[in-house]
Design an enzyme around this catalytic site. Structure first.
Site, PDB file in Angstrom:
ATOM      1  N   SER A 245      -0.002  -1.800   9.132  1.00  0.00           N
ATOM      2  CA  SER A 245       0.043  -1.615  10.595  1.00  0.00           C
ATOM      3  C   SER A 245       1.125  -2.465  11.255  1.00  0.00           C
ATOM      4  O   SER A 245       0.926  -3.014  12.341  1.00  0.00           O
ATOM      5  CB  SER A 245      -1.335  -1.884  11.204  1.00  0.00           C
ATOM      6  OG  SER A 245      -2.262  -0.939  10.716  1.00  0.00           O
TER       7      SER A 245
ATOM      8  N   HIS B 215       0.714   1.078  -4.897  1.00  0.00           N
ATOM      9  CA  HIS B 215       0.252   1.189  -3.505  1.00  0.00           C
ATOM     10  C   HIS B 215      -1.272   1.358  -3.504  1.00  0.00           C
ATOM     11  O   HIS B 215      -1.831   2.018  -4.385  1.00  0.00           O
ATOM     12  CB  HIS B 215       0.932   2.388  -2.836  1.00  0.00           C
ATOM     13  CG  HIS B 215       0.713   2.404  -1.358  1.00  0.00           C
ATOM     14  ND1 HIS B 215      -0.456   2.858  -0.800  1.00  0.00           N
ATOM     15  CD2 HIS B 215       1.490   1.984  -0.323  1.00  0.00           C
ATOM     16  CE1 HIS B 215      -0.377   2.731   0.526  1.00  0.00           C
ATOM     17  NE2 HIS B 215       0.800   2.205   0.840  1.00  0.00           N
TER      18      HIS B 215
ATOM     19  N   LYS C 274       4.762   8.427   2.892  1.00  0.00           N
ATOM     20  CA  LYS C 274       3.568   8.994   2.261  1.00  0.00           C
ATOM     21  C   LYS C 274       3.730  10.531   2.151  1.00  0.00           C
ATOM     22  O   LYS C 274       4.834  11.013   1.948  1.00  0.00           O
ATOM     23  CB  LYS C 274       2.313   8.605   3.041  1.00  0.00           C
ATOM     24  CG  LYS C 274       2.276   7.113   3.360  1.00  0.00           C
ATOM     25  CD  LYS C 274       0.972   6.650   3.896  1.00  0.00           C
ATOM     26  CE  LYS C 274       1.090   5.195   4.319  1.00  0.00           C
ATOM     27  NZ  LYS C 274      -0.157   4.553   4.533  1.00  0.00           N
TER      28      LYS C 274
ATOM     29  N   GLY D 171      -2.835   1.416   7.808  1.00  0.00           N
ATOM     30  CA  GLY D 171      -3.178   2.617   8.574  1.00  0.00           C
ATOM     31  C   GLY D 171      -4.363   2.432   9.508  1.00  0.00           C
ATOM     32  O   GLY D 171      -4.925   3.410  10.004  1.00  0.00           O
TER      33      GLY D 171
ATOM     34  N   ASN E 183       7.605   3.936   4.289  1.00  0.00           N
ATOM     35  CA  ASN E 183       6.774   4.713   3.368  1.00  0.00           C
ATOM     36  C   ASN E 183       6.254   5.931   4.131  1.00  0.00           C
ATOM     37  O   ASN E 183       5.325   5.821   4.922  1.00  0.00           O
ATOM     38  CB  ASN E 183       5.604   3.856   2.861  1.00  0.00           C
ATOM     39  CG  ASN E 183       4.689   4.653   1.938  1.00  0.00           C
ATOM     40  OD1 ASN E 183       5.038   5.759   1.512  1.00  0.00           O
ATOM     41  ND2 ASN E 183       3.532   4.101   1.636  1.00  0.00           N
TER      42      ASN E 183
ATOM     43  N   GLU F   9      -3.177   3.205  -1.877  1.00  0.00           N
ATOM     44  CA  GLU F   9      -3.655   4.598  -1.884  1.00  0.00           C
ATOM     45  C   GLU F   9      -3.636   5.165  -3.308  1.00  0.00           C
ATOM     46  O   GLU F   9      -4.494   5.952  -3.693  1.00  0.00           O
ATOM     47  CB  GLU F   9      -2.815   5.449  -0.912  1.00  0.00           C
ATOM     48  CG  GLU F   9      -3.153   5.082   0.530  1.00  0.00           C
ATOM     49  CD  GLU F   9      -2.035   5.291   1.528  1.00  0.00           C
ATOM     50  OE1 GLU F   9      -1.074   6.017   1.243  1.00  0.00           O
ATOM     51  OE2 GLU F   9      -2.138   4.694   2.631  1.00  0.00           O
TER      52      GLU F   9
ATOM     53  N   GLU G  12       0.126  -6.042   0.945  1.00  0.00           N
ATOM     54  CA  GLU G  12      -0.438  -5.096   1.901  1.00  0.00           C
ATOM     55  C   GLU G  12      -1.962  -5.204   1.878  1.00  0.00           C
ATOM     56  O   GLU G  12      -2.628  -4.564   1.040  1.00  0.00           O
ATOM     57  CB  GLU G  12      -0.040  -3.667   1.519  1.00  0.00           C
ATOM     58  CG  GLU G  12       1.440  -3.432   1.495  1.00  0.00           C
ATOM     59  CD  GLU G  12       1.759  -1.953   1.703  1.00  0.00           C
ATOM     60  OE1 GLU G  12       2.323  -1.628   2.735  1.00  0.00           O
ATOM     61  OE2 GLU G  12       1.411  -1.152   0.829  1.00  0.00           O
TER      62      GLU G  12
HETATM   63  C1  PEP Z   1       1.725   1.515   3.841  1.00  0.00           C
HETATM   64  O1  PEP Z   1       1.078   2.512   3.565  1.00  0.00           O
HETATM   65  O2  PEP Z   1       2.459   0.992   2.997  1.00  0.00           O
HETATM   66  C2  PEP Z   1       1.606   0.976   5.189  1.00  0.00           C
HETATM   67  C3  PEP Z   1       2.020  -0.237   5.401  1.00  0.00           C
HETATM   68  O3  PEP Z   1       1.057   1.805   6.137  1.00  0.00           O
HETATM   69  P1  PEP Z   1       0.858   1.488   7.693  1.00  0.00           P
HETATM   70  O4  PEP Z   1       2.104   0.810   8.192  1.00  0.00           O
HETATM   71  O5  PEP Z   1       0.638   2.804   8.336  1.00  0.00           O
HETATM   72  O6  PEP Z   1      -0.327   0.576   7.798  1.00  0.00           O
END
Ligand code: PEP
Length: 247
Positions: free
Chosen positions: A211, A93, A12, A171, A10, A95, A165
């Protein structure tokens, strides 16, 4: 999909066109162990799809609107994606839920629209920190899944990909432990098999995201109900993402 893992990058709102093409070109001669999907900015999807020659790589949009066409300035539709041969899209997601106030109802409409047009949604959900601190994360996540699928008649688990998630891990550099992630994935798996007893449980794909990186992915991906990863930060550097693919 229990045996072969899937990884989804992803990106983003990152990468210029030049950076995006460099990333895809890096994979031209690499043999990948797993099916690999890159959720790129929608502006780049056609160009990257035409440029890519690696059969293991495909592309996803990061969002769409559920209506087919019309006066929805700034949005993209399923027929638009399909006309570019894009077969996947991230839906729900955190976000989008938090920054753009996407509700469970809107997410349910998007998932139903994807399924009726044979585009595969990567359905994302996960609890905020305060819910985990109260020990309510399993009920919270199962309720999110139920409302996301409320408008959908599932005929096969191949019609979508699930992505757990936890918001506190996205993040932040703070990942769920393999035990925390496995416990949640097992609960999701059991809830899905109970809700859809006629569907083949072997076709359930539940990714972990939050992460995930080269240090923790091997132990997370080795858990029985974790079928791969949705990867944000660590998917931006091609060498790292290749390493994650080879776990
Ligand atoms: C995501 O935004 O789907 C995600 C998993 O981000 P990160 O790996 O940076 O935590």
């Amino acid at each position: 999909m229990s045996s072969s893992n899937l990884v989804i990058a992803n990106w983003k709102m990152n990468k210029t066109w030049e950076e995006a093409t460099e990333f895809v070109d890096f994979f031209l001669d690499k043999s990948l162990d797993k099916p690999t999907i890159i959720a790129a900015p929608s502006l780049y999807l056609q160009g990257l799809h035409l440029r890519n020659k690696n059969p293991q790589i495909s592309f996803a949009a990061q969002n769409l609107y559920f209506e087919e066409k019309g006066a929805f300035t700034g949005e993209i539709s399923i027929p638009m994606l399909k006309s570019l041969s894009i077969g996947y899209v991230l839906i729900g997601h955190s976000e989008r839920r938090q920054i753009f106030q996407e509700s469970d109802e809107l997410i349910a409409k998007k998932i139903a629209a994807c399924l009726s047009h044979q585009i595969i949604p990567v359905f994302c959900f996960g609890e905020p920190l305060e819910i985990r601190e109260k020990g309510q994360e399993i009920d919270y996540v199962l309720a999110q899944i139920k409302s996301g699928l409320a408008l959908t008649q599932l005929n096969s688990f191949k019609q979508l990909v699930f992505a757990y998630e936890p918001i506190w891990a996205i993040g932040t550099g703070r990942t769920a432990s393999k035990e925390q992630a496995q416990e949640m994935h097992l609960n999701i798996f059991n809830a899905l098999t109970a809700e859809y007893p006629k569907l083949n449980p072997e076709e359930i794909t539940i990714l972990y995201g939050g992460s995930c990186n080269l240090d923790n992915a091997a132990s997370l991906f080795s858990q029985p109900n974790i079928n791969g990863g949705l990867i944000g930060g660590a998917s931006l550097i091609a060498e790292q993402f290749l390493g994650l693919n080879q776990i």
